[in-house]
Scaffold this motif. Structure first.
Motif: not given
Length: 100
Positions: A43, A75-82, A84
């Protein structure tokens, strides 16, 4: 003094932000540093990640560094960046001359 994010934003500048902050701290100063740590080493987005070891490396020669809180803020936002995990760490930084 409270720092929430500016250290992340200018971490890679020519004059390290930590050196500037140490020169601005007077005896008795209590500096709260809020950093983010993520698990994905690939990242490279903003804000850049700063690990506990990096924080101690940047400030530890002149300051006491105490980890006050470490919370996964994924959150879902960070999960969309792959990612964990997306951990927010809050550190209390004081000059070593203020022995604590």
């Amino acid at each position: 003094m409270i720092d929430r994010g500016i250290a992340n934003g200018i971490l890679l500048q020519e004059v390290p932000y930590s050196k500037l902050m140490i020169t601005l701290m007077a005896n008795g100063c209590q500096y709260l540093l809020d950093t983010l740590v993520c698990t994905n080493s690939d990242y490279n987005g903003m804000p850049p990640k700063i690990s506990e070891a990096e924080t101690r490396g940047l400030y530890g020669h002149a300051c006491n560094v105490q980890l006050l809180d470490s919370t996964d803020k994924l959150t879902g936002k960070q999960e969309s960046w792959d990612l964990k995990s997306f951990i927010e760490e809050v550190h209390l930084i004081t000059l070593k001359t203020d022995s604590s």
